[in-house]
Motif scaffolding. Sequence first.
Motif, PDB file in Angstrom:
ATOM      1  N   GLN A 254     -19.967 -11.108  10.367  1.00 12.49           N
ATOM      2  CA  GLN A 254     -18.646 -11.700  10.166  1.00 12.49           C
ATOM      3  C   GLN A 254     -18.391 -12.130   8.726  1.00 12.49           C
ATOM      4  OE1 GLN A 254     -18.001 -14.765  13.117  1.00 12.49           O
ATOM      5  NE2 GLN A 254     -17.617 -13.271  14.742  1.00 12.49           N
ATOM      6  N   GLN A 255     -19.420 -12.136   7.908  1.00 11.23           N
ATOM      7  CA  GLN A 255     -19.205 -12.399   6.485  1.00 11.23           C
ATOM      8  C   GLN A 255     -18.533 -11.202   5.798  1.00 11.23           C
ATOM      9  OE1 GLN A 255     -19.808 -15.488   5.084  1.00 11.23           O
ATOM     10  NE2 GLN A 255     -20.102 -15.883   7.277  1.00 11.23           N
ATOM     11  N   ILE A 256     -18.648 -10.005   6.405  1.00 16.49           N
ATOM     12  CA  ILE A 256     -18.046  -8.812   5.790  1.00 16.49           C
ATOM     13  C   ILE A 256     -16.525  -8.891   5.780  1.00 16.49           C
ATOM     14  CG2 ILE A 256     -17.799  -6.309   5.942  1.00 16.49           C
ATOM     15  CD1 ILE A 256     -20.653  -6.193   7.018  1.00 16.49           C
ATOM     16  N   PRO A 257     -15.849  -9.145   6.919  1.00 15.67           N
ATOM     17  CA  PRO A 257     -14.385  -9.235   6.844  1.00 15.67           C
ATOM     18  C   PRO A 257     -13.896 -10.339   5.924  1.00 15.67           C
ATOM     19  CG  PRO A 257     -15.177  -9.937   9.000  1.00 15.67           C
ATOM     20  CD  PRO A 257     -16.326  -9.273   8.313  1.00 15.67           C
ATOM     21  N   LEU A 258     -14.599 -11.455   5.889  1.00 14.32           N
ATOM     22  CA  LEU A 258     -14.194 -12.539   4.995  1.00 14.32           C
ATOM     23  C   LEU A 258     -14.297 -12.104   3.535  1.00 14.32           C
ATOM     24  CD1 LEU A 258     -15.930 -15.547   6.775  1.00 14.32           C
ATOM     25  CD2 LEU A 258     -13.485 -14.993   6.766  1.00 14.32           C
ATOM     26  N   ALA A 259     -15.331 -11.315   3.227  1.00 14.64           N
ATOM     27  CA  ALA A 259     -15.526 -10.878   1.841  1.00 14.64           C
ATOM     28  C   ALA A 259     -14.629  -9.698   1.475  1.00 14.64           C
ATOM     29  CB  ALA A 259     -16.995 -10.499   1.623  1.00 14.64           C
ATOM     30  N   LEU A 260     -14.614  -8.656   2.312  1.00 13.28           N
ATOM     31  CA  LEU A 260     -13.888  -7.436   1.967  1.00 13.28           C
ATOM     32  C   LEU A 260     -12.377  -7.635   2.032  1.00 13.28           C
ATOM     33  CD1 LEU A 260     -13.951  -4.489   1.164  1.00 13.28           C
ATOM     34  CD2 LEU A 260     -14.324  -3.879   3.561  1.00 13.28           C
ATOM     35  N   TYR A 261     -11.904  -8.323   3.056  1.00 13.33           N
ATOM     36  CA  TYR A 261     -10.471  -8.585   3.171  1.00 13.33           C
ATOM     37  C   TYR A 261      -9.968  -9.403   1.993  1.00 13.33           C
ATOM     38  CZ  TYR A 261      -5.995  -9.878   5.327  1.00 13.33           C
ATOM     39  OH  TYR A 261      -4.654 -10.055   5.590  1.00 13.33           O
ATOM     40  N   ASN A 262     -10.841 -10.256   1.439  1.00  7.39           N
ATOM     41  CA  ASN A 262     -10.441 -11.144   0.347  1.00  7.39           C
ATOM     42  C   ASN A 262     -10.866 -10.644  -1.032  1.00  7.39           C
ATOM     43  OD1 ASN A 262      -9.046 -13.291   1.768  1.00  7.39           O
ATOM     44  ND2 ASN A 262     -11.022 -13.734   2.707  1.00  7.39           N
ATOM     45  N   VAL A 263     -11.249  -9.363  -1.140  1.00  4.59           N
ATOM     46  CA  VAL A 263     -11.422  -8.787  -2.478  1.00  4.59           C
ATOM     47  C   VAL A 263     -10.096  -8.914  -3.211  1.00  4.59           C
ATOM     48  CG1 VAL A 263     -11.718  -6.615  -3.726  1.00  4.59           C
ATOM     49  CG2 VAL A 263     -13.293  -7.217  -1.894  1.00  4.59           C
ATOM     50  N   GLU A 264     -10.125  -9.408  -4.432  1.00  2.00           N
ATOM     51  CA  GLU A 264      -8.882  -9.706  -5.139  1.00  2.00           C
ATOM     52  C   GLU A 264      -8.167  -8.460  -5.621  1.00  2.00           C
ATOM     53  OE1 GLU A 264      -9.789 -12.530  -8.184  1.00  2.00           O
ATOM     54  OE2 GLU A 264     -10.516 -14.027  -6.768  1.00  2.00           O
ATOM     55  N   ALA A 265      -8.896  -7.399  -5.931  1.00  2.00           N
ATOM     56  CA  ALA A 265      -8.288  -6.150  -6.381  1.00  2.00           C
ATOM     57  C   ALA A 265      -7.858  -5.318  -5.171  1.00  2.00           C
ATOM     58  CB  ALA A 265      -9.280  -5.359  -7.230  1.00  2.00           C
ATOM     59  N   PRO A 266      -6.832  -4.480  -5.317  1.00  2.00           N
ATOM     60  CA  PRO A 266      -6.434  -3.593  -4.228  1.00  2.00           C
ATOM     61  C   PRO A 266      -7.583  -2.695  -3.781  1.00  2.00           C
ATOM     62  CG  PRO A 266      -4.748  -3.642  -5.934  1.00  2.00           C
ATOM     63  CD  PRO A 266      -5.925  -4.380  -6.482  1.00  2.00           C
ATOM     64  N   THR A 267      -7.693  -2.475  -2.464  1.00  2.00           N
ATOM     65  CA  THR A 267      -8.789  -1.694  -1.912  1.00  2.00           C
ATOM     66  C   THR A 267      -8.251  -0.490  -1.140  1.00  2.00           C
ATOM     67  OG1 THR A 267      -8.822  -3.187  -0.002  1.00  2.00           O
ATOM     68  CG2 THR A 267     -10.418  -3.602  -1.753  1.00  2.00           C
ATOM     69  N   ILE A 268      -8.946   0.630  -1.270  1.00  2.00           N
ATOM     70  CA  ILE A 268      -8.576   1.879  -0.610  1.00  2.00           C
ATOM     71  C   ILE A 268      -9.765   2.339   0.224  1.00  2.00           C
ATOM     72  CG2 ILE A 268      -7.893   4.289  -0.935  1.00  2.00           C
ATOM     73  CD1 ILE A 268      -6.929   3.423  -3.781  1.00  2.00           C
ATOM     74  N   ALA A 269      -9.574   2.523   1.525  1.00  2.00           N
ATOM     75  CA  ALA A 269     -10.608   3.119   2.367  1.00  2.00           C
ATOM     76  C   ALA A 269     -10.393   4.629   2.359  1.00  2.00           C
ATOM     77  CB  ALA A 269     -10.524   2.582   3.785  1.00  2.00           C
ATOM     78  N   ALA A 270     -11.357   5.376   1.848  1.00  2.00           N
ATOM     79  CA  ALA A 270     -11.331   6.834   1.877  1.00  2.00           C
ATOM     80  C   ALA A 270     -12.181   7.259   3.059  1.00  2.00           C
ATOM     81  CB  ALA A 270     -11.856   7.418   0.569  1.00  2.00           C
ATOM     82  N   VAL A 271     -11.539   7.483   4.194  1.00  2.00           N
ATOM     83  CA  VAL A 271     -12.241   7.653   5.466  1.00  2.00           C
ATOM     84  C   VAL A 271     -12.609   9.128   5.626  1.00  2.00           C
ATOM     85  CG1 VAL A 271     -12.203   7.141   7.919  1.00  2.00           C
ATOM     86  CG2 VAL A 271     -10.827   5.759   6.347  1.00  2.00           C
ATOM     87  N   ASN A 272     -13.863   9.430   5.349  1.00  2.00           N
ATOM     88  CA  ASN A 272     -14.329  10.820   5.284  1.00  2.00           C
ATOM     89  C   ASN A 272     -14.719  11.403   6.632  1.00  2.00           C
ATOM     90  OD1 ASN A 272     -16.375   8.725   4.691  1.00  2.00           O
ATOM     91  ND2 ASN A 272     -17.804  10.424   4.989  1.00  2.00           N
ATOM     92  N   GLY A 273     -14.928  10.555   7.629  1.00  2.00           N
ATOM     93  CA  GLY A 273     -15.348  11.023   8.944  1.00  2.00           C
ATOM     94  C   GLY A 273     -15.120   9.935   9.972  1.00  2.00           C
TER      95      GLY A 273
END
Length: 266
Positions: free
Chosen positions: A93-112
């Motif tokens: 659960q530390q992952i959503p708190l960290a990744l969602y709150n990355v200050e720079a815009p984030t792009i998921a490149a979903v390869n599979g």
Amino acid sequence: MSNFVIYEQTGGIVTLTLNSPETRNALSDEDEYLQIVESCERINRDDSVGAVILTGAGSCFCAGGNVKDMKEQNGLFSGDPLAIANKYRRGIQQIPLALYNVEAPTIAAVNGPAIGAGCDLTLMCDIRLASEKAEFAESFVQFGLIPGDGGAWLLQRAVGPSKAYEMAFTGDTISAQEAFDCGLVSKVVSPDDLMTEAQAMADRIVKNPARALRLSKRLMREAMHVRLDTLLEMSAAYQATAHKTEEHLERIDKISFGPNSEAKKE
């Protein structure tokens, strides 16, 4: 420590690659969770980062939790219910708190395939681009489980309540095209073009000042939760800050306001 997350930076763009293709990039243990969290913290400490791309090595984006550990009740899934709940809180659960709150815009490149927690991982990003080989599933219910890493909060904000309930209650896998049709992803491209497209989008983003990007993202995040009058107060404060940044002043200084100018309004 395994090298689960590869951190690469070119200019203002950081690419994070989940690097365990032999496990289909499953989220297996505390060390792997920590590497994602530490990568997010590293990005937030670096004001030069204007965009982040998250992808997976091999043929899968992320297969979610480690089903083998679930079956054997190892790692995250060992101990009594209270112990497991604490492992969730202090671990994955530390992952959503960290990744969602990355200050720079984030792009998921979903390869599979992005399954279970892997699907939720894409939802923690701001923008989702999908390869034609991508698949998505909020599959927890098929294992007698619930979304334990924030999916119940994230999914309905991405696709709306009705589609989110459908995905959560059936656990069905949807194709990249179906994901596009319901708004889960913003674009579907051929597998060979995925990273090129993600890079091109990141390039378009980082042409803009990093401070303005981070302020804009923060404002967009808060806009989902607060009243309009509260958001307007925040907007006024953020805009006042932006008006005094070097990047704004430099860009305004380059605009000509002569009779033949093509100066654009804000």
